[in-house]
Design a protein around this motif. Structure first.
Motif, PDB file in Angstrom:
ATOM      1  N   SER A  46       0.869  -1.181   0.000  1.00 24.19           N
ATOM      2  CA  SER A  46       0.000   0.000   0.000  1.00 24.19           C
ATOM      3  C   SER A  46       0.898   1.221   0.000  1.00 24.19           C
ATOM      4  O   SER A  46       2.118   1.109   0.054  1.00 24.19           O
ATOM      5  CB  SER A  46      -0.941  -0.001   1.213  1.00 24.19           C
ATOM      6  OG  SER A  46      -0.216   0.186   2.408  1.00 24.19           O
ATOM      7  N   TYR A  47       0.269   2.373  -0.032  1.00 24.08           N
ATOM      8  CA  TYR A  47       1.026   3.620  -0.094  1.00 24.08           C
ATOM      9  C   TYR A  47       2.056   3.732   1.013  1.00 24.08           C
ATOM     10  O   TYR A  47       3.173   4.182   0.793  1.00 24.08           O
ATOM     11  CB  TYR A  47       0.051   4.802  -0.039  1.00 24.08           C
ATOM     12  CG  TYR A  47       0.731   6.134   0.143  1.00 24.08           C
ATOM     13  CD1 TYR A  47       1.370   6.758  -0.921  1.00 24.08           C
ATOM     14  CD2 TYR A  47       0.754   6.755   1.389  1.00 24.08           C
ATOM     15  CE1 TYR A  47       2.004   7.969  -0.750  1.00 24.08           C
ATOM     16  CE2 TYR A  47       1.389   7.969   1.560  1.00 24.08           C
ATOM     17  CZ  TYR A  47       2.008   8.575   0.483  1.00 24.08           C
ATOM     18  OH  TYR A  47       2.640   9.761   0.654  1.00 24.08           O
ATOM     19  N   ASP A  48       1.686   3.281   2.203  1.00 20.89           N
ATOM     20  CA  ASP A  48       2.559   3.498   3.356  1.00 20.89           C
ATOM     21  C   ASP A  48       2.948   2.217   4.085  1.00 20.89           C
ATOM     22  O   ASP A  48       3.283   2.241   5.260  1.00 20.89           O
ATOM     23  CB  ASP A  48       1.892   4.463   4.329  1.00 20.89           C
ATOM     24  CG  ASP A  48       0.568   3.942   4.862  1.00 20.89           C
ATOM     25  OD1 ASP A  48       0.071   2.928   4.330  1.00 20.89           O
ATOM     26  OD2 ASP A  48       0.030   4.552   5.801  1.00 20.89           O
ATOM     27  N   LYS A  49       2.914   1.050   3.374  1.00 18.21           N
ATOM     28  CA  LYS A  49       3.233  -0.189   4.060  1.00 18.21           C
ATOM     29  C   LYS A  49       3.947  -1.161   3.134  1.00 18.21           C
ATOM     30  O   LYS A  49       3.553  -1.352   1.985  1.00 18.21           O
ATOM     31  CB  LYS A  49       1.945  -0.819   4.599  1.00 18.21           C
ATOM     32  CG  LYS A  49       2.172  -2.021   5.471  1.00 18.21           C
ATOM     33  CD  LYS A  49       0.955  -2.380   6.308  1.00 18.21           C
ATOM     34  CE  LYS A  49      -0.106  -3.080   5.522  1.00 18.21           C
ATOM     35  NZ  LYS A  49      -1.190  -3.612   6.354  1.00 18.21           N
ATOM     36  N   CYS A  50       4.999  -1.781   3.669  1.00 13.87           N
ATOM     37  CA  CYS A  50       5.742  -2.813   2.957  1.00 13.87           C
ATOM     38  C   CYS A  50       5.681  -4.103   3.781  1.00 13.87           C
ATOM     39  O   CYS A  50       5.837  -4.063   5.004  1.00 13.87           O
ATOM     40  CB  CYS A  50       7.206  -2.412   2.769  1.00 13.87           C
ATOM     41  SG  CYS A  50       7.434  -0.942   1.733  1.00 13.87           S
ATOM     42  N   CYS A  51       5.441  -5.244   3.092  1.00  9.56           N
ATOM     43  CA  CYS A  51       5.350  -6.536   3.777  1.00  9.56           C
ATOM     44  C   CYS A  51       6.238  -7.554   3.077  1.00  9.56           C
ATOM     45  O   CYS A  51       6.644  -7.358   1.927  1.00  9.56           O
ATOM     46  CB  CYS A  51       3.907  -7.040   3.782  1.00  9.56           C
ATOM     47  SG  CYS A  51       2.745  -5.938   4.623  1.00  9.56           S
ATOM     48  N   VAL A  52       6.497  -8.685   3.759  1.00  9.05           N
ATOM     49  CA  VAL A  52       7.292  -9.764   3.176  1.00  9.05           C
ATOM     50  C   VAL A  52       6.592 -10.290   1.931  1.00  9.05           C
ATOM     51  O   VAL A  52       7.232 -10.595   0.941  1.00  9.05           O
ATOM     52  CB  VAL A  52       7.539 -10.884   4.214  1.00  9.05           C
ATOM     53  CG1 VAL A  52       8.171 -12.094   3.586  1.00  9.05           C
ATOM     54  CG2 VAL A  52       8.406 -10.349   5.344  1.00  9.05           C
ATOM     55  N   SER A  53       5.267 -10.364   1.948  1.00  9.51           N
ATOM     56  CA  SER A  53       4.464 -10.736   0.778  1.00  9.51           C
ATOM     57  C   SER A  53       3.143  -9.987   0.875  1.00  9.51           C
ATOM     58  O   SER A  53       2.824  -9.379   1.904  1.00  9.51           O
ATOM     59  CB  SER A  53       4.230 -12.244   0.726  1.00  9.51           C
ATOM     60  OG  SER A  53       3.389 -12.644   1.791  1.00  9.51           O
ATOM     61  N   VAL A  54       2.345 -10.072  -0.172  1.00 11.07           N
ATOM     62  CA  VAL A  54       1.081  -9.347  -0.195  1.00 11.07           C
ATOM     63  C   VAL A  54       0.152  -9.800   0.929  1.00 11.07           C
ATOM     64  O   VAL A  54      -0.565  -9.005   1.516  1.00 11.07           O
ATOM     65  CB  VAL A  54       0.394  -9.524  -1.574  1.00 11.07           C
ATOM     66  CG1 VAL A  54      -0.988  -8.907  -1.585  1.00 11.07           C
ATOM     67  CG2 VAL A  54       1.246  -8.917  -2.663  1.00 11.07           C
ATOM     68  N   SER A  55       0.170 -11.090   1.279  1.00 17.24           N
ATOM     69  CA  SER A  55      -0.735 -11.606   2.308  1.00 17.24           C
ATOM     70  C   SER A  55      -0.080 -11.714   3.684  1.00 17.24           C
ATOM     71  O   SER A  55      -0.692 -12.196   4.620  1.00 17.24           O
ATOM     72  CB  SER A  55      -1.273 -12.976   1.877  1.00 17.24           C
ATOM     73  OG  SER A  55      -0.188 -13.868   1.688  1.00 17.24           O
ATOM     74  N   SER A  56       1.133 -11.232   3.823  1.00 17.09           N
ATOM     75  CA  SER A  56       1.873 -11.371   5.083  1.00 17.09           C
ATOM     76  C   SER A  56       1.455 -10.321   6.108  1.00 17.09           C
ATOM     77  O   SER A  56       1.027  -9.229   5.762  1.00 17.09           O
ATOM     78  CB  SER A  56       3.372 -11.243   4.810  1.00 17.09           C
ATOM     79  OG  SER A  56       4.095 -11.261   6.017  1.00 17.09           O
ATOM     80  N   THR A  57       1.612 -10.692   7.377  1.00 19.26           N
ATOM     81  CA  THR A  57       1.417  -9.729   8.461  1.00 19.26           C
ATOM     82  C   THR A  57       2.762  -9.204   8.965  1.00 19.26           C
ATOM     83  O   THR A  57       2.809  -8.360   9.849  1.00 19.26           O
ATOM     84  CB  THR A  57       0.641 -10.359   9.633  1.00 19.26           C
ATOM     85  OG1 THR A  57       1.350 -11.507  10.078  1.00 19.26           O
ATOM     86  CG2 THR A  57      -0.774 -10.732   9.214  1.00 19.26           C
TER      87      THR A  57
END
Length: 176
Positions: A46-57
């Motif tokens: 998202s604009y302001d979030k990076c994750c290990v994968s799209v479905s990761s927490t």
């Protein structure tokens, strides 16, 4: 959390190109370079979030956490005393003042819960007494409970009335 660039709220994009005929502009379109917003091993979801994968927490936020709020001002409301110096225990009468006349003083010969009270002497009208401005302390639509302790001194009547004066742009009102 913070990104590999630290806490930032903007992305700086630089272009490596030859300057054209207009100062500050490239002579040709530079090669597109995908900006690296997320830390290595993370994808931007998202604009302001990076994750290990799209479905990761397992994520990192790119926005700065909120700063600590300033010390809040004193609160007034149903659970606190709206009146300043309610027992007249301060050195002066302030923020109370005479509602007409000058016969309002601090009295140490009578008290209820502290060591002082207020004496309203030389009253020329029944409504003479003390008052305090509560502007900014009352909310519209909220019910308040108010009370006071009163001792009438050297009078034949035992009637007392605690009242509010509401001052509006249209004049003064005396409800109750």
């Amino acid at each position: 959390p913070k990104s590999k660039f630290g806490y930032v709220n903007y992305l700086e994009i630089t272009a490596n190109c030859a300057e054209g005929s207009v100062s500050g502009y490239c002579a040709n379109t530079p090669v597109y370079i995908d900006p690296q917003v997320c830390s290595p091993g993370y994808v931007q979801v998202s604009y302001d979030k990076c994750c290990v994968s799209v479905s990761s927490t397992d994520c990192e936020s790119l926005t700065r956490p909120p700063t600590a709020p300033p010390t809040p001002p004193p609160t007034y409301g149903q659970t606190s005393n709206l009146v300043d110096n309610p027992g007249f225990e301060s050195v002066s009468l302030s923020p109370w003042y005479a509602n007409y006349g000058t016969g309002v003083t601090i009295d140490t010969s009578q008290s209820h819960s502290g060591s002082k009270s207020v004496l309203c002497a030389d009253r020329t009208y029944t409504w003479n007494g003390v008052e305090q401005n509560l502007l900014g302390r009352l909310d519209v639509g909220v019910q308040y409970r108010y009370s006071c302790w009163v001792k009438l001194k050297n009078v034949s009547s035992s009637f007392f009335k605690l009242a509010f004066r509401i001052t509006k742009g249209t004049g003064k009102e005396y409800p109750g």
